[in-house]
Design a protein around this motif. Structure first.
Motif, mmCIF file in Angstrom:
data_model
loop_
_atom_site.group_PDB
_atom_site.id
_atom_site.type_symbol
_atom_site.label_atom_id
_atom_site.label_comp_id
_atom_site.label_asym_id
_atom_site.label_seq_id
_atom_site.Cartn_x
_atom_site.Cartn_y
_atom_site.Cartn_z
ATOM 1 N N VAL A 4 26.652 -12.388 -33.568
ATOM 2 C CA VAL A 4 25.698 -11.373 -34.007
ATOM 3 C C VAL A 4 25.323 -11.450 -35.495
ATOM 4 C CG1 VAL A 4 25.202 -8.895 -34.109
ATOM 5 C CG2 VAL A 4 26.476 -9.814 -32.180
ATOM 6 N N PHE A 5 26.205 -11.808 -36.394
ATOM 7 C CA PHE A 5 25.882 -11.743 -37.819
ATOM 8 C C PHE A 5 25.900 -13.089 -38.535
ATOM 9 C CE2 PHE A 5 30.368 -10.878 -37.329
ATOM 10 C CZ PHE A 5 30.956 -11.696 -38.271
ATOM 11 N N ILE A 6 26.242 -14.182 -37.886
ATOM 12 C CA ILE A 6 26.164 -15.516 -38.487
ATOM 13 C C ILE A 6 24.880 -16.159 -37.950
ATOM 14 C CG2 ILE A 6 27.263 -17.743 -38.755
ATOM 15 C CD1 ILE A 6 29.938 -16.341 -38.130
ATOM 16 N N CYS A 7 23.829 -16.181 -38.794
ATOM 17 C CA CYS A 7 22.502 -16.597 -38.343
ATOM 18 C C CYS A 7 21.943 -17.676 -39.256
ATOM 19 C CB CYS A 7 21.549 -15.406 -38.344
ATOM 20 S SG CYS A 7 22.085 -14.045 -37.278
ATOM 21 N N TRP A 8 21.074 -18.540 -38.699
ATOM 22 C CA TRP A 8 20.395 -19.574 -39.462
ATOM 23 C C TRP A 8 19.059 -19.881 -38.790
ATOM 24 C CZ3 TRP A 8 24.508 -20.329 -36.277
ATOM 25 C CH2 TRP A 8 24.332 -21.229 -35.217
ATOM 26 N N GLY A 9 18.205 -20.556 -39.536
ATOM 27 C CA GLY A 9 16.882 -20.924 -39.032
ATOM 28 C C GLY A 9 15.806 -20.141 -39.762
ATOM 29 N N ALA A 10 14.623 -20.099 -39.172
ATOM 30 C CA ALA A 10 13.507 -19.361 -39.763
ATOM 31 C C ALA A 10 13.808 -17.869 -39.749
ATOM 32 C CB ALA A 10 12.232 -19.648 -38.988
ATOM 33 N N GLU A 11 13.247 -17.154 -40.696
ATOM 34 C CA GLU A 11 13.468 -15.700 -40.764
ATOM 35 C C GLU A 11 12.899 -15.059 -39.518
ATOM 36 O OE1 GLU A 11 14.959 -12.284 -42.064
ATOM 37 O OE2 GLU A 11 15.213 -14.175 -43.121
ATOM 38 N N ASP A 12 13.716 -14.268 -38.834
ATOM 39 C CA ASP A 12 13.298 -13.708 -37.551
ATOM 40 C C ASP A 12 12.758 -12.301 -37.707
ATOM 41 O OD1 ASP A 12 14.952 -12.756 -34.505
ATOM 42 O OD2 ASP A 12 12.930 -13.431 -34.819
ATOM 43 N N GLY A 13 13.602 -11.356 -38.005
ATOM 44 C CA GLY A 13 13.171 -9.968 -38.095
ATOM 45 C C GLY A 13 12.696 -9.419 -36.771
ATOM 46 N N GLY A 14 13.089 -10.008 -35.677
ATOM 47 C CA GLY A 14 12.593 -9.625 -34.360
ATOM 48 C C GLY A 14 13.055 -8.273 -33.873
ATOM 49 N N ALA A 15 14.010 -7.651 -34.540
ATOM 50 C CA ALA A 15 14.521 -6.366 -34.072
ATOM 51 C C ALA A 15 13.479 -5.269 -34.180
ATOM 52 C CB ALA A 15 15.763 -5.986 -34.875
ATOM 53 N N SER A 58 12.605 -21.887 -35.154
ATOM 54 C CA SER A 58 13.665 -21.299 -34.325
ATOM 55 C C SER A 58 14.624 -20.495 -35.193
ATOM 56 C CB SER A 58 14.419 -22.381 -33.556
ATOM 57 O OG SER A 58 15.086 -23.226 -34.467
ATOM 58 N N TYR A 59 15.354 -19.624 -34.522
ATOM 59 C CA TYR A 59 16.305 -18.724 -35.176
ATOM 60 C C TYR A 59 17.505 -18.590 -34.239
ATOM 61 C CZ TYR A 59 17.907 -14.423 -37.471
ATOM 62 O OH TYR A 59 18.630 -13.470 -38.140
ATOM 63 N N GLN A 60 18.712 -18.794 -34.787
ATOM 64 C CA GLN A 60 19.917 -18.745 -33.959
ATOM 65 C C GLN A 60 20.963 -17.863 -34.614
ATOM 66 O OE1 GLN A 60 21.231 -22.749 -33.111
ATOM 67 N NE2 GLN A 60 19.132 -23.469 -32.951
ATOM 68 N N CYS A 61 21.732 -17.174 -33.785
ATOM 69 C CA CYS A 61 22.826 -16.329 -34.261
ATOM 70 C C CYS A 61 24.054 -16.544 -33.376
ATOM 71 C CB CYS A 61 22.460 -14.846 -34.203
ATOM 72 S SG CYS A 61 21.305 -14.315 -35.449
ATOM 73 N N GLU A 66 3.679 -19.119 -28.305
ATOM 74 C CA GLU A 66 4.639 -18.863 -27.236
ATOM 75 C C GLU A 66 6.014 -18.655 -27.850
ATOM 76 O OE1 GLU A 66 6.411 -21.516 -23.623
ATOM 77 O OE2 GLU A 66 4.262 -21.656 -24.014
ATOM 78 N N THR A 67 6.754 -17.698 -27.330
ATOM 79 C CA THR A 67 8.096 -17.414 -27.827
ATOM 80 C C THR A 67 9.080 -17.464 -26.665
ATOM 81 O OG1 THR A 67 7.137 -15.925 -29.459
ATOM 82 C CG2 THR A 67 9.487 -15.754 -29.123
ATOM 83 N N ASP A 68 10.167 -18.204 -26.859
ATOM 84 C CA ASP A 68 11.239 -18.299 -25.859
ATOM 85 C C ASP A 68 12.506 -17.702 -26.436
ATOM 86 O OD1 ASP A 68 9.651 -19.699 -24.019
ATOM 87 O OD2 ASP A 68 10.076 -21.596 -25.028
ATOM 88 N N SER A 69 13.259 -17.012 -25.584
ATOM 89 C CA SER A 69 14.529 -16.404 -26.002
ATOM 90 C C SER A 69 15.648 -16.822 -25.061
ATOM 91 C CB SER A 69 14.435 -14.876 -25.979
ATOM 92 O OG SER A 69 13.509 -14.414 -26.901
ATOM 93 N N PHE A 70 16.836 -16.965 -25.650
ATOM 94 C CA PHE A 70 18.039 -17.235 -24.862
ATOM 95 C C PHE A 70 19.146 -16.371 -25.455
ATOM 96 C CE2 PHE A 70 21.999 -19.656 -24.255
ATOM 97 C CZ PHE A 70 22.030 -19.667 -22.868
ATOM 98 N N THR A 111 12.864 -19.245 -30.127
ATOM 99 C CA THR A 111 12.017 -20.344 -30.569
ATOM 100 C C THR A 111 10.568 -19.935 -30.376
ATOM 101 O OG1 THR A 111 13.689 -21.942 -29.870
ATOM 102 C CG2 THR A 111 11.483 -22.784 -30.273
ATOM 103 N N ALA A 112 9.758 -20.193 -31.392
ATOM 104 C CA ALA A 112 8.324 -19.911 -31.315
ATOM 105 C C ALA A 112 7.561 -21.205 -31.559
ATOM 106 C CB ALA A 112 7.924 -18.868 -32.344
ATOM 107 N N THR A 113 6.524 -21.436 -30.762
ATOM 108 C CA THR A 113 5.647 -22.588 -30.956
ATOM 109 C C THR A 113 4.208 -22.087 -31.044
ATOM 110 O OG1 THR A 113 5.494 -22.942 -28.576
ATOM 111 C CG2 THR A 113 7.149 -24.202 -29.753
ATOM 112 N N VAL A 114 3.430 -22.737 -31.903
ATOM 113 C CA VAL A 114 2.017 -22.395 -32.041
ATOM 114 C C VAL A 114 1.179 -23.647 -31.860
ATOM 115 C CG1 VAL A 114 2.394 -20.422 -33.575
ATOM 116 C CG2 VAL A 114 2.007 -22.674 -34.543
ATOM 117 N N ARG A 115 -0.056 -23.437 -31.419
ATOM 118 C CA ARG A 115 -1.021 -24.509 -31.280
ATOM 119 C C ARG A 115 -2.343 -23.977 -31.807
ATOM 120 N NH1 ARG A 115 -4.759 -25.661 -27.500
ATOM 121 N NH2 ARG A 115 -4.062 -23.963 -26.174
ATOM 122 N N GLY A 116 -3.049 -24.805 -32.587
ATOM 123 C CA GLY A 116 -4.323 -24.341 -33.128
ATOM 124 C C GLY A 116 -5.095 -25.454 -33.807
#
Length: 176
Positions: free
Chosen positions: A64-75, A58-61, A121-125, A134-139
């Motif tokens: 806008v500029f105070i962020c933590w969690g896994a590296e997102d780069g989603g922009a 997961s990645y949270q902000c 699967e990726t969820d956004s709020f 948040t991203a979840t994987v299954r494999g």
């Protein structure tokens, strides 16, 4: 004597030399040297399928500029997908958050070297000052195993066929 002189003139007239053409005994010879190199017999590896595993990232902000969690780069996901479709690498997952979730799944499972992702699967709020993805994987878990060294005969056959250009033999025959 007259007969000898007539014979000498006859031989001189009927015997000639080929001065304008060339005659060869065989075709031209060519020699191509093989570059100097060290040939090692490679190790062959395979893999074993493991149990089904899953992971999340997961990645949270805030503001806008105070962020933590896994590296997102989603922009830039849309740009990466566009470039991937142009270059032919569109099948790979471009979202870094999904790749982080896959890495978490492998890291959280003992004796696992990788994951074959079956679904993600990726969820956004998003609200005005707060963003969470948040991203979840299954494999299936993958474990790499060493099969051993390639046999000397197989290695030599492959090397010699490559020196010939490899066009004379079916590739399946080399791998037997």
């Amino acid at each position: 004597m007259f007969r000898l002189s007539v014979l000498a003139v006859f031989l001189a007239v009927t015997t000639g030399c080929a001065t304008t053409g060339r005659a060869y005994m065989d075709s031209g010879l060519s020699n191509r040297a093989e570059p100097a190199s060290v040939w090692n017999r490679p190790q062959e590896v395979g893999f074993d399928w493991g149990a089904e595993i899953s992971g999340a990232a997961s990645y949270q902000c805030v503001a806008v500029f105070i962020c933590w969690g896994a590296e997102d780069g989603g922009a830039l996901d849309g740009v990466g997908a566009l470039i991937g479709s142009i270059t032919g690498r569109g099948g790979a997952v471009a979202d870094p958050l999904v790749r982080a979730a896959a890495a978490n799944a492998v890291k959280g499972t003992p004796k696992t070297d990788g994951i074959y992702v079956v679904s993600h699967e990726t969820d956004s709020f998003n609200i005005l000052i707060y963003k969470k993805r948040t991203a979840t994987v299954r494999g299936k878990a993958i474990t790499v195993k060493t099969l051993g060294e390639v046999s000397q005969e197989r290695s030599d056959r492959n090397r010699n066929l490559n020196a010939l250009g490899g066009s004379l033999v079916n590739v399946g025959d080399v791998l037997k």
